[in-house]
Design a protein around this motif. Structure first.
Motif, PDB file in Angstrom:
ATOM      1  N   TYR A 177       0.780  -1.234   0.000  1.00 49.00           N
ATOM      2  CA  TYR A 177       0.000   0.000   0.000  1.00 49.00           C
ATOM      3  C   TYR A 177       0.816   1.291   0.000  1.00 49.00           C
ATOM      4  O   TYR A 177       0.264   2.353  -0.236  1.00 49.00           O
TER       5      TYR A 177
ATOM      6  N   PRO B  88       2.902   3.939  -1.688  1.00 49.56           N
ATOM      7  CA  PRO B  88       3.142   4.270  -3.101  1.00 49.56           C
ATOM      8  C   PRO B  88       4.630   4.311  -3.474  1.00 49.56           C
ATOM      9  O   PRO B  88       4.970   4.260  -4.655  1.00 49.56           O
TER      10      PRO B  88
ATOM     11  N   ASN C 169       6.996  -1.022  -4.821  1.00 49.39           N
ATOM     12  CA  ASN C 169       6.398  -1.732  -5.956  1.00 49.39           C
ATOM     13  C   ASN C 169       6.259  -3.192  -5.543  1.00 49.39           C
ATOM     14  O   ASN C 169       7.270  -3.898  -5.426  1.00 49.39           O
TER      15      ASN C 169
END
Length: 84
Positions: A15, A17, A20
């Motif tokens: 979650y 950002p 990845n």
């Protein structure tokens, strides 16, 4: 390396950002077979309360031995499973 619970580490990967999830996989010990190790890409799992899910399969978090980046760096490891 190990900061917080495995669920917290997975939640950050999934979650945050800045992360990845495709760069990570988990290593689990398959139920009922000590030493039967499986690798599962983090992008294939969904987080639950006491379990995580791979499709319809429900797996308890305590089966996770470690979380690893694709480059081989271990980012989380179970305190009781370091011998694997």
């Amino acid at each position: 390396m190990r900061k917080g619970s495995v669920k917290e580490a997975l939640a950050k990967i999934k979650y945050d950002p800045r992360e990845n999830e495709e760069d990570y996989y988990i290593v689990i010990e398959h139920r009922g077979s000590y030493g039967n190790i499986k690798k599962i890409p983090v992008k294939l799992i969904d987080l639950g309360h006491g379990y995580f899910f791979v499709g319809e399969t429900q797996i308890p978090y305590h089966r996770i031995i470690r979380i690893v980046r694709k480059d081989g760096r271990v980012v989380w490891e179970s305190k009781k499973r370091k011998e694997h």
